[in-house]
Write an enzyme that holds these catalytic residues in place. Structure first.
Site, PDB file in Angstrom:
ATOM      1  N   TYR A 130     -17.368  11.461  22.168  1.00 22.51           N
ATOM      2  CA  TYR A 130     -19.013  11.367  21.461  1.00 22.51           C
ATOM      3  C   TYR A 130     -19.202  12.500  21.498  1.00 22.51           C
ATOM      4  CZ  TYR A 130     -23.603   9.342  21.398  1.00 22.51           C
ATOM      5  OH  TYR A 130     -24.453   9.718  21.191  1.00 22.51           O
TER       6      TYR A 130
ATOM      7  N   GLY B  30     -26.621  -3.376  15.300  1.00 25.14           N
ATOM      8  CA  GLY B  30     -27.983  -3.240  15.127  1.00 25.14           C
ATOM      9  C   GLY B  30     -27.965  -5.183  14.852  1.00 25.14           C
TER      10      GLY B  30
ATOM     11  N   PHE C  71     -32.078  12.705  25.588  1.00 24.36           N
ATOM     12  CA  PHE C  71     -30.908  12.746  27.394  1.00 24.36           C
ATOM     13  C   PHE C  71     -31.521  11.126  27.336  1.00 24.36           C
ATOM     14  CE2 PHE C  71     -30.712  16.479  28.986  1.00 24.36           C
ATOM     15  CZ  PHE C  71     -30.405  17.574  28.033  1.00 24.36           C
TER      16      PHE C  71
ATOM     17  N   ARG D 162     -17.529   7.759  38.154  1.00 25.50           N
ATOM     18  CA  ARG D 162     -16.805   7.717  36.013  1.00 25.50           C
ATOM     19  C   ARG D 162     -16.658   8.971  36.200  1.00 25.50           C
ATOM     20  NH1 ARG D 162     -20.645   4.324  33.349  1.00 25.50           N
ATOM     21  NH2 ARG D 162     -22.428   6.535  33.710  1.00 25.50           N
TER      22      ARG D 162
HETATM   23  N1  LIG Z   1     -29.415   5.653  22.893  1.00 20.17           N
HETATM   24  C1  LIG Z   1     -29.490   6.427  23.533  1.00 20.17           C
HETATM   25  O1  LIG Z   1     -29.737   6.454  25.426  1.00 20.17           O
HETATM   26  C2  LIG Z   1     -28.869   7.637  23.135  1.00 20.17           C
HETATM   27  C3  LIG Z   1     -28.921   9.118  23.313  1.00 20.17           C
HETATM   28  C4  LIG Z   1     -28.587  10.269  23.244  1.00 20.17           C
HETATM   29  C5  LIG Z   1     -28.777   9.652  21.203  1.00 20.17           C
HETATM   30  N2  LIG Z   1     -28.090   8.970  21.137  1.00 20.17           N
HETATM   31  C6  LIG Z   1     -28.311   8.324  19.289  1.00 20.17           C
HETATM   32  O2  LIG Z   1     -29.041   7.832  18.707  1.00 20.17           O
HETATM   33  C7  LIG Z   1     -28.874   7.406  18.029  1.00 20.17           C
HETATM   34  C8  LIG Z   1     -29.130   5.146  17.778  1.00 20.17           C
HETATM   35  O3  LIG Z   1     -29.056   4.949  18.993  1.00 20.17           O
HETATM   36  P1  LIG Z   1     -28.798   3.874  19.166  1.00 20.17           P
HETATM   37  O4  LIG Z   1     -29.978   3.962  20.847  1.00 20.17           O
HETATM   38  O5  LIG Z   1     -30.001   2.929  18.582  1.00 20.17           O
HETATM   39  O6  LIG Z   1     -27.635   2.938  19.087  1.00 20.17           O
HETATM   40  P2  LIG Z   1     -27.733   1.360  18.546  1.00 20.17           P
HETATM   41  O7  LIG Z   1     -26.202   0.966  18.545  1.00 20.17           O
HETATM   42  O8  LIG Z   1     -28.786   0.679  18.794  1.00 20.17           O
HETATM   43  O9  LIG Z   1     -28.269   2.056  16.999  1.00 20.17           O
HETATM   44  C9  LIG Z   1     -26.756   2.370  16.164  1.00 20.17           C
HETATM   45  C10 LIG Z   1     -27.045   1.458  14.243  1.00 20.17           C
HETATM   46  O10 LIG Z   1     -26.655   2.236  14.337  1.00 20.17           O
HETATM   47  C11 LIG Z   1     -25.631   0.884  13.052  1.00 20.17           C
HETATM   48  N3  LIG Z   1     -24.320   1.838  12.726  1.00 20.17           N
HETATM   49  C12 LIG Z   1     -23.677   1.906  13.354  1.00 20.17           C
HETATM   50  N4  LIG Z   1     -22.787   2.784  12.557  1.00 20.17           N
HETATM   51  C13 LIG Z   1     -22.659   2.551  11.249  1.00 20.17           C
HETATM   52  C14 LIG Z   1     -22.128   2.556   9.958  1.00 20.17           C
HETATM   53  N5  LIG Z   1     -20.960   2.956   9.705  1.00 20.17           N
HETATM   54  N6  LIG Z   1     -22.953   2.619   8.817  1.00 20.17           N
HETATM   55  C15 LIG Z   1     -24.136   1.819   9.092  1.00 20.17           C
HETATM   56  N7  LIG Z   1     -24.612   1.367  10.031  1.00 20.17           N
HETATM   57  C16 LIG Z   1     -23.944   1.550  11.327  1.00 20.17           C
HETATM   58  C17 LIG Z   1     -25.752  -0.367  13.896  1.00 20.17           C
HETATM   59  O11 LIG Z   1     -25.649  -0.806  13.205  1.00 20.17           O
HETATM   60  C18 LIG Z   1     -26.782   0.363  14.911  1.00 20.17           C
HETATM   61  O12 LIG Z   1     -27.860  -0.836  14.382  1.00 20.17           O
HETATM   62  C19 LIG Z   1     -26.919   6.940  17.974  1.00 20.17           C
HETATM   63  O13 LIG Z   1     -26.998   8.617  17.253  1.00 20.17           O
HETATM   64  C20 LIG Z   1     -26.988   7.517  19.295  1.00 20.17           C
HETATM   65  O14 LIG Z   1     -25.659   8.516  19.340  1.00 20.17           O
HETATM   66  C21 LIG Z   1     -28.847   7.753  21.595  1.00 20.17           C
END
Ligand SMILES: NC(=O)c1ccc[n+]([C@@H]2O[C@H](COP(=O)([O-])OP(=O)(O)OC[C@H]3O[C@@H](n4cnc5c(N)ncnc54)[C@H](O)[C@@H]3O)[C@@H](O)[C@H]2O)c1
Length: 325
Positions: free
Chosen positions: A138, A34, A166, A278
């Site tokens: 995942y 982040g 999604f 993939r």
């Molecule tokens: N982006 C997508 O298309 C998508 C789709 C389905 C589900 N998700 C889920 O949504 C959530 C957010 O996704 P995103 O795209 O915003 O990802 P992102 O990587 O932008 O955000 C995740 C955040 O969590 C923080 N983080 C990770 N591990 C950590 C820890 N151990 N302690 C504290 N902070 C931690 C990271 O620094 C980051 O800011 C995730 O759980 C992901 O699995 C995302």
């Protein structure tokens, strides 16, 4: 509200939506993926969810009464190569947050889950009743938490909603927040970068049983996801009814459609090359979000792929180097 992962892509948009809806937000993030600059709403605490004592202390000092849990790793390919990393952060980390909640009597939990918990679809559109058989660690790591939730609810008096997103896409229409992943694994920002002369886009397979041979996915605007979180929280507080909801538009787009949208919006060609399929990429993944519409009163406001790409493009133009630039 404690928003774990609130310095990330979706969490930062959710923090904004929560603040706009009148909730007090505390972002808890270790910044592994982040950005401090993405925390524009609420207080920021730098900490790791694996540190249960730190999560408890954040909850106690801010009198937190609900958690939105976004913090996780989310690169499917990496999860195949390094499952230990995913089980540790996504499973042990989420259990640490739940343990802190039980200890601090925080009873309301909104969980970031994913369509990857379904695995290879047996029918589309995918409803919440579709079997959950992930094909990578995942998806397994998210499903493990979904499966733990009923036990935690029963034993610790918690209530939880799992939101199965999604493909999150786009950026804050007001231009304050956007997508800044490194490396960028998502097709829309990659296609935008390719249109600006970056590395060409790789298209993984064009012989799928889809109209143009490329994979079909369901792109959902990140601000629509954020809105769904606020609604889920409010419904959970009102009804105390746990559940799981798909969040998508139900309008599948192929990789070629995305390239077309990026070319229309940017006015530039997207150079691309064909790469092999993939492993573990289903031909089509798209949601039925009827349950979220009916029970959360949620309707995506930016469902069109061009509208989604327009916001992503505006963000990229204003922030070519992401939050740092
Ligand atoms: N982006 C997508 O298309 C998508 C789709 C389905 C589900 N998700 C889920 O949504 C959530 C957010 O996704 P995103 O795209 O915003 O990802 P992102 O990587 O932008 O955000 C995740 C955040 O969590 C923080 N983080 C990770 N591990 C950590 C820890 N151990 N302690 C504290 N902070 C931690 C990271 O620094 C980051 O800011 C995730 O759980 C992901 O699995 C995302």
């Amino acid at each position: 509200m404690l928003v774990t992962g609130g310095a990330g892509y979706i969490g930062s948009h959710a923090a904004k939506a929560l603040a706009r809806a009148g909730h007090q937000v505390v972002v808890f993030d270790n910044l592994v993926a982040g950005h401090r600059e993405a925390v524009k709403y609420g207080e920021f605490i730098k900490g790791d969810i694996l540190d249960t004592a730190a999560v408890r202390s954040a909850m106690a000092s801010h009198r937190v009464n609900a958690v939105m849990h976004f913090a996780a790793y989310l690169d499917v390919g990496e999860s195949v190569r390094e499952p230990a990393k995913y089980y540790r952060n996504n499973v042990v980390g989420a259990l640490s947050v739940l343990e802190a909640m039980a200890a601090e009597s925080v009873d309301t939990f909104v969980f970031s889950s994913t369509c990857a918990t379904y695995g290879e679809p047996t029918e589309t559109p995918i409803t919440e009743a579709h079997p959950q058989r992930p094909i990578n660690s995942y998806g397994e790591s998210k499903l493990a938490i979904e499966r733990a939730l009923p036990y935690y609810e029963r034993a610790y008096g918690m209530c939880a909603i799992a939101l199965r997103y999604f493909n999150a896409a786009g950026a804050d229409p007001e231009g304050e927040l956007g997508e800044d992943h490194s490396p960028e694994i998502h097709v829309i920002p990659r296609a935008i970068d390719a249109s600006g002369g970056g590395d060409g886009l790789q298209v993984f397979g064009d012989d799928y049983p889809t109209p143009d041979g490329t994979c079909l996915r369901d792109y959902i605007h990140v601000s629509d996801l954020a809105d769904a979180h606020v609604r889920a929280l409010e419904v959970l507080v009102d009804t105390r009814k746990p559940g799981a909801y798909n969040l998508g538009t139900g309008q599948p787009q192929s990789v070629r459609d995305v390239i077309g949208a990026v070319e229309r919006v940017t006015g530039q060609k997207v150079p691309w090359t064909l790469a092999p399929r993939r492993a573990g990429d289903p031909a089509m993944l798209f949601a039925s979000a009827d349950k979220a519409r009916a029970e959360l009163g949620w309707t995506p406001r930016l469902p069109s792929i061009d509208a989604i790409v327009r916001t992503a493009w505006a963000w990229r133009q204003a922030h070519p180097g992401g939050y740092a630039g």
